[in-house]
Design a protein around this motif. Structure first.
Motif, PDB file in Angstrom:
ATOM      1  N   VAL A 240      -8.585  -4.992   3.089  1.00 15.61           N
ATOM      2  CA  VAL A 240      -8.949  -3.604   2.769  1.00 15.61           C
ATOM      3  C   VAL A 240      -8.934  -2.749   4.030  1.00 15.61           C
ATOM      4  O   VAL A 240      -8.438  -1.610   4.019  1.00 15.61           O
ATOM      5  CB  VAL A 240     -10.325  -3.547   2.085  1.00 15.61           C
ATOM      6  CG1 VAL A 240     -10.803  -2.097   1.950  1.00 15.61           C
ATOM      7  CG2 VAL A 240     -10.269  -4.202   0.711  1.00 15.61           C
ATOM      8  N   ILE A 241      -9.438  -3.288   5.123  1.00 13.99           N
ATOM      9  CA  ILE A 241      -9.422  -2.549   6.390  1.00 13.99           C
ATOM     10  C   ILE A 241      -7.991  -2.304   6.848  1.00 13.99           C
ATOM     11  O   ILE A 241      -7.677  -1.255   7.421  1.00 13.99           O
ATOM     12  CB  ILE A 241     -10.240  -3.296   7.463  1.00 13.99           C
ATOM     13  CG1 ILE A 241     -11.731  -3.281   7.076  1.00 13.99           C
ATOM     14  CG2 ILE A 241     -10.048  -2.683   8.843  1.00 13.99           C
ATOM     15  CD1 ILE A 241     -12.615  -4.136   7.953  1.00 13.99           C
ATOM     16  N   GLN A 242      -7.091  -3.246   6.570  1.00 20.29           N
ATOM     17  CA  GLN A 242      -5.676  -3.043   6.898  1.00 20.29           C
ATOM     18  C   GLN A 242      -5.100  -1.872   6.117  1.00 20.29           C
ATOM     19  O   GLN A 242      -4.205  -1.164   6.606  1.00 20.29           O
ATOM     20  CB  GLN A 242      -4.889  -4.327   6.599  1.00 20.29           C
ATOM     21  CG  GLN A 242      -3.417  -4.271   6.945  1.00 20.29           C
ATOM     22  CD  GLN A 242      -3.143  -4.117   8.437  1.00 20.29           C
ATOM     23  OE1 GLN A 242      -3.931  -4.574   9.264  1.00 20.29           O
ATOM     24  NE2 GLN A 242      -2.043  -3.471   8.793  1.00 20.29           N
ATOM     25  N   CYS A 243      -5.605  -1.633   4.918  1.00 25.53           N
ATOM     26  CA  CYS A 243      -5.155  -0.492   4.104  1.00 25.53           C
ATOM     27  C   CYS A 243      -5.701   0.840   4.622  1.00 25.53           C
ATOM     28  O   CYS A 243      -5.108   1.898   4.353  1.00 25.53           O
ATOM     29  CB  CYS A 243      -5.621  -0.649   2.656  1.00 25.53           C
ATOM     30  SG  CYS A 243      -5.015  -2.093   1.781  1.00 25.53           S
ATOM     31  N   LEU A 244      -6.823   0.798   5.314  1.00 21.12           N
ATOM     32  CA  LEU A 244      -7.591   1.997   5.645  1.00 21.12           C
ATOM     33  C   LEU A 244      -6.790   3.117   6.315  1.00 21.12           C
ATOM     34  O   LEU A 244      -6.903   4.279   5.905  1.00 21.12           O
ATOM     35  CB  LEU A 244      -8.798   1.603   6.510  1.00 21.12           C
ATOM     36  CG  LEU A 244      -9.853   2.655   6.800  1.00 21.12           C
ATOM     37  CD1 LEU A 244     -11.177   1.985   7.133  1.00 21.12           C
ATOM     38  CD2 LEU A 244      -9.476   3.583   7.954  1.00 21.12           C
TER      39      LEU A 244
ATOM     40  N   TYR B 139      -3.884   4.046   5.977  1.00 20.80           N
ATOM     41  CA  TYR B 139      -2.898   4.631   5.080  1.00 20.80           C
ATOM     42  C   TYR B 139      -3.550   5.336   3.890  1.00 20.80           C
ATOM     43  O   TYR B 139      -3.005   6.320   3.381  1.00 20.80           O
ATOM     44  CB  TYR B 139      -1.934   3.537   4.592  1.00 20.80           C
ATOM     45  CG  TYR B 139      -1.391   2.723   5.741  1.00 20.80           C
ATOM     46  CD1 TYR B 139      -0.422   3.256   6.591  1.00 20.80           C
ATOM     47  CD2 TYR B 139      -1.883   1.447   6.021  1.00 20.80           C
ATOM     48  CE1 TYR B 139       0.054   2.533   7.672  1.00 20.80           C
ATOM     49  CE2 TYR B 139      -1.415   0.720   7.108  1.00 20.80           C
ATOM     50  CZ  TYR B 139      -0.456   1.270   7.934  1.00 20.80           C
ATOM     51  OH  TYR B 139      -0.002   0.552   9.015  1.00 20.80           O
ATOM     52  N   ILE B 140      -4.710   4.848   3.455  1.00 13.57           N
ATOM     53  CA  ILE B 140      -5.361   5.417   2.268  1.00 13.57           C
ATOM     54  C   ILE B 140      -6.558   6.291   2.620  1.00 13.57           C
ATOM     55  O   ILE B 140      -7.042   7.037   1.768  1.00 13.57           O
ATOM     56  CB  ILE B 140      -5.817   4.305   1.299  1.00 13.57           C
ATOM     57  CG1 ILE B 140      -6.901   3.425   1.932  1.00 13.57           C
ATOM     58  CG2 ILE B 140      -4.626   3.463   0.865  1.00 13.57           C
ATOM     59  CD1 ILE B 140      -7.481   2.391   0.991  1.00 13.57           C
ATOM     60  N   GLY B 141      -7.061   6.195   3.857  1.00  8.48           N
ATOM     61  CA  GLY B 141      -8.212   6.988   4.276  1.00  8.48           C
ATOM     62  C   GLY B 141      -9.533   6.262   4.066  1.00  8.48           C
ATOM     63  O   GLY B 141      -9.611   5.249   3.353  1.00  8.48           O
TER      64      GLY B 141
ATOM     65  N   THR C  62       0.836  -1.200   0.000  1.00 10.92           N
ATOM     66  CA  THR C  62       0.000   0.000   0.000  1.00 10.92           C
ATOM     67  C   THR C  62       0.870   1.249   0.000  1.00 10.92           C
ATOM     68  O   THR C  62       0.648   2.186  -0.776  1.00 10.92           O
ATOM     69  CB  THR C  62      -0.937   0.004   1.217  1.00 10.92           C
ATOM     70  OG1 THR C  62      -1.781  -1.157   1.164  1.00 10.92           O
ATOM     71  CG2 THR C  62      -1.806   1.249   1.240  1.00 10.92           C
ATOM     72  N   LEU C  63       1.866   1.281   0.858  1.00 16.34           N
ATOM     73  CA  LEU C  63       2.768   2.432   0.933  1.00 16.34           C
ATOM     74  C   LEU C  63       3.585   2.582  -0.346  1.00 16.34           C
ATOM     75  O   LEU C  63       3.835   3.702  -0.804  1.00 16.34           O
ATOM     76  CB  LEU C  63       3.694   2.282   2.140  1.00 16.34           C
ATOM     77  CG  LEU C  63       3.004   2.304   3.507  1.00 16.34           C
ATOM     78  CD1 LEU C  63       4.000   1.952   4.610  1.00 16.34           C
ATOM     79  CD2 LEU C  63       2.367   3.656   3.787  1.00 16.34           C
TER      80      LEU C  63
END
Length: 275
Positions: free
Chosen positions: A250-254, A256-258, A84-85
């Motif tokens: 997807v929640i793990q991404c949250l 970092y991505i908003g 993601t980063l």
């Protein structure tokens, strides 16, 4: 008398509620500290630095709450965070989490493949930025470069291998989308997808297909690539990822991505799951 009893009940209820909230907060704090120490080898919630209040909010939310959501391992969570980063090109944070990924058992070969996997989604220049950042961590850890090769195809087998993977994961490919392009160049794009994306990238070693599909969905979530999120939902199911695992990713991404980008992906999962 009834009025007094009522007042006492309200006081007790308020006291119990406050106690429950304190216990919940303590649990979140302890989990945060434990996860942070495991990942980075340091101490969370120190109250130090230029922005201690925001760091307090950030660390409790990410490492105390999000890291408890869904059934993902720390290794999976860090691979998701790193890709993601990398997709966002937030390279200082990628460097920190690359080190954390190694700390929780992600091998150098796996971490490199996570970076290589971004190329078809975000392009070669950004992928190279991410690889250079991760290579800095490898050098600091005394890990010799280049790493062991993971390619499995040749010029003669890349198409056949890619087609086999594509047909299994995405029956029909993108022919309907690419048909009718000027100069009939849509066929070139179809072949690039088969030969390069699936043939040369998806077939590589160190990461299995199930992991690649899950991580790819996280990149698409970051990019808010709505149409591809629909098709890659089914690619993930075909690879063996459950809807629950996809949701947790997807929640793990949250953080970092908003919320907007994450909610878009979660809505698509909900729609496809309902079908």
């Amino acid at each position: 008398m009834k009025k007094v009893i009522g007042i006492i009940a309200l006081v007790l209820a308020g006291s119990l509620s406050a106690t429950a909230q304190t216990m919940e907060n303590m649990d979140r704090i302890e989990v945060c500290k434990q996860n942070y120490s495991t990942l980075f080898g340091g101490e969370a919630l120190t109250g130090q630095g230029t922005d201690p209040e925001m760091m307090d909010i950030l660390q409790k939310f990410i490492f105390g709450e999000v890291f408890q959501t869904g059934d993902l391992t720390l290794k999976q969570r860090e691979m998701i965070t790193c890709i993601t980063l990398a997709s966002m090109q937030t390279l200082p944070q990628l460097k920190a989490h690359a080190g954390a990924a190694l700390n929780v058992g992600v091998t150098p070969e796996e971490l490199r493949e996570v970076m290589y996997l971004t190329a078809p989604f975000i392009g070669f220049p950004k992928m190279l930025n991410a690889v250079a950042t991760v290579n800095e961590v490898f050098k600091e850890r005394g890990i010799s470069l280049p790493l062991e090769k993971q390619g499995t195809v040749t010029e003669e087998t890349r198409h056949e291998t890619g087609k086999a993977i594509q047909d299994k994961q995405y029956p029909g490919g993108v022919s309907s989308v690419m048909s009718g392009m000027p100069g009939d160049m849509g066929k070139n794009v179809e072949q690039f997808l088969t030969d390069y994306f699936f043939g040369e990238i998806y077939s590589r070693g160190a990461l299995d297909l199930q992991t690649r599909e899950l991580l790819g969905y996280c990149v698409l979530t970051t990019l808010e690539a709505e149409s591809q999120l629909h098709s890659h939902y089914h690619g993930n199911i075909n690879a063996g990822n459950s809807p629950e695992t996809l949701t947790a990713a997807v929640i793990q991404c949250l953080p970092y991505i908003g919320f907007p980008a994450a909610i878009k992906a979660l809505r698509i999962i909900k729609e496809e799951y309902a079908k």
